[in-house]
Design a protein around this motif. Structure first.
Motif, mmCIF file in Angstrom:
data_model
loop_
_atom_site.group_PDB
_atom_site.id
_atom_site.type_symbol
_atom_site.label_atom_id
_atom_site.label_comp_id
_atom_site.label_asym_id
_atom_site.label_seq_id
_atom_site.Cartn_x
_atom_site.Cartn_y
_atom_site.Cartn_z
ATOM 1 N N GLY A 6 0.816 -1.206 0.000
ATOM 2 C CA GLY A 6 0.000 0.000 0.000
ATOM 3 C C GLY A 6 0.847 1.251 0.000
ATOM 4 N N SER A 16 -4.908 5.307 3.688
ATOM 5 C CA SER A 16 -5.049 4.164 2.791
ATOM 6 C C SER A 16 -5.273 2.860 3.538
ATOM 7 C CB SER A 16 -3.812 4.047 1.888
ATOM 8 O OG SER A 16 -3.659 5.196 1.094
ATOM 9 N N GLU A 20 -8.748 0.260 3.055
ATOM 10 C CA GLU A 20 -8.772 -1.136 2.648
ATOM 11 C C GLU A 20 -9.132 -2.086 3.784
ATOM 12 O OE1 GLU A 20 -4.916 -2.101 1.138
ATOM 13 O OE2 GLU A 20 -3.871 -1.396 2.931
ATOM 14 N N SER A 21 -9.559 -1.547 4.918
ATOM 15 C CA SER A 21 -9.832 -2.375 6.095
ATOM 16 C C SER A 21 -11.303 -2.720 6.222
ATOM 17 C CB SER A 21 -9.380 -1.642 7.355
ATOM 18 O OG SER A 21 -10.245 -0.542 7.618
ATOM 19 N N ASN A 25 -15.015 -0.653 5.533
ATOM 20 C CA ASN A 25 -16.075 -1.291 4.752
ATOM 21 C C ASN A 25 -17.350 -1.500 5.558
ATOM 22 O OD1 ASN A 25 -14.542 -1.411 2.404
ATOM 23 N ND2 ASN A 25 -13.615 -3.370 2.973
ATOM 24 N N VAL A 118 -4.398 2.029 -2.586
ATOM 25 C CA VAL A 118 -4.609 0.593 -2.380
ATOM 26 C C VAL A 118 -4.033 -0.143 -3.580
ATOM 27 C CG1 VAL A 118 -6.298 -1.239 -1.994
ATOM 28 C CG2 VAL A 118 -6.716 1.066 -1.083
ATOM 29 N N ARG A 204 -9.261 -10.690 1.828
ATOM 30 C CA ARG A 204 -8.711 -9.524 1.144
ATOM 31 C C ARG A 204 -8.961 -9.682 -0.356
ATOM 32 N NH1 ARG A 204 -5.217 -5.330 1.983
ATOM 33 N NH2 ARG A 204 -4.296 -4.492 0.091
ATOM 34 N N ASN A 207 -7.603 -4.896 -5.374
ATOM 35 C CA ASN A 207 -7.892 -3.476 -5.171
ATOM 36 C C ASN A 207 -9.033 -2.968 -6.043
ATOM 37 O OD1 ASN A 207 -6.489 -3.311 -7.636
ATOM 38 N ND2 ASN A 207 -5.359 -1.484 -7.040
ATOM 39 N N LYS A 234 -17.502 3.124 -2.468
ATOM 40 C CA LYS A 234 -16.387 2.456 -3.140
ATOM 41 C C LYS A 234 -16.738 2.014 -4.563
ATOM 42 C CE LYS A 234 -13.162 0.597 0.222
ATOM 43 N NZ LYS A 234 -12.459 -0.634 0.669
ATOM 44 N N GLY A 258 -10.189 -4.477 -0.966
ATOM 45 C CA GLY A 258 -9.668 -4.456 0.394
ATOM 46 C C GLY A 258 -10.186 -5.644 1.181
ATOM 47 N N GLU A 259 -10.203 -5.521 2.495
ATOM 48 C CA GLU A 259 -10.624 -6.628 3.355
ATOM 49 C C GLU A 259 -12.128 -6.544 3.629
ATOM 50 O OE1 GLU A 259 -8.141 -6.709 6.811
ATOM 51 O OE2 GLU A 259 -6.320 -7.120 5.657
#
Length: 267
Positions: A6, A16, A20-21, A25, A118, A204, A207, A234, A258-259
């Protein structure tokens, strides 16, 4: 445990690592790329006069064609035939629909890397470090001059901002998430961060990742169905956003990855 590559900086003003976490989300905030709306006030003023999504999509399409000199033929055939068109977001999305690991996919993943910080976790193969051959191959494709002759990332900036505007104004007003589906045969392209049981996991995703709004369509792409709550902030593109055939057949959504906490069902 694998951790993604990242950047510490991006163009949306949010960390960032947070973007992506799972934390983001599950409790997202709106995202905007710096300066895009401010530098294109005439576009968004014009969009405010649209009566529905179809009218707004037509207005956006005309603006992009005029601004970037996109050939009218690309409206219905983004890269068909022998004629060399100027690079456009239409060509990239059409290319993605055929092969997300092709050159067009690399350019789209590169745009996510640049704007959101990401990096991709997969392009033809797992990418674990910047010194790997997989990373070098991805960089070579994402920077191909074949796709960078017409401010292509600026086009994608505008597409993202229009998509976000359209979601809030017409498509999903007031919504923070959409429940979307992804069919897979295995987890080779998806890093398992946590596996709580057979039917739940934190995964994960790449991206940039495709989902479908139709579970039946997702069934066609694998023996396992991943169900995720995807933040609307997103989403880069979805079927029905524009007056064209793009991604309509599979009711596809393109979203920043991301995750994600997903449920896993077996067909």
């Amino acid at each position: 445990m694998r951790r993604g590559i990242g950047h510490s900086t991006n163009l949306v003003g949010r960390p960032s690592e947070w973007l992506e976490s799972c934390a983001f989300n599950e409790a997202p905030v709106p995202l905007h790329i710096w300066g895009v709306c401010e530098m294109n006030r005439s576009l968004f003023s014009m969009l405010e006069r649209a009566g529905d999504l179809a009218e707004a999509g037509e207005a956006f399409f005309c603006y992009m064609m005029a601004m970037f000199g996109i050939d009218p033929e690309q409206r219905d055939a983004a890269s068909c035939g022998k004629r060399r068109y100027r690079s456009s977001f239409l060509r990239l999305i059409t290319g993605w629909s055929f092969d997300s690991n092709g050159p067009e996919g690399a350019v789209l993943k590169g745009w996510v890397e640049s704007r959101f910080g990401v990096c991709p976790s997969f392009h033809k193969e797992i990418i674990e470090q910047v010194s790997s051959p997989a990373w070098a191959a991805y960089v070579d494709e994402k920077m191909s001059s074949h796709f960078h002759d017409n401010a292509i990332w600026v086009q994608l900036d505008l597409l993202f901002e229009f998509c976000q505007w359209a979601i809030q104004r017409f498509a999903f007003p007031g919504e923070t998430h959409l429940t979307l589906f992804r069919g897979v045969n295995d987890f080779d392209e998806h890093w398992i961060v946590e596996r709580t049981d057979k039917h739940a996991a934190v995964i994960r995703l790449n991206n940039l990742v495709s989902f479908s709004s139709d579970r039946g369509v997702a069934d066609c792409f694998g023996d396992m169905i991943l169900t995720a709550r995807v933040p609307v902030s997103k989403i880069l593109f979805f079927n029905g956003l524009l007056p064209s055939y793009l991604l309509k057949g599979e009711r596809e959504y393109l979203a920043i990855g991301g995750e994600f906490r997903v449920s896993v069902d077996y067909v």
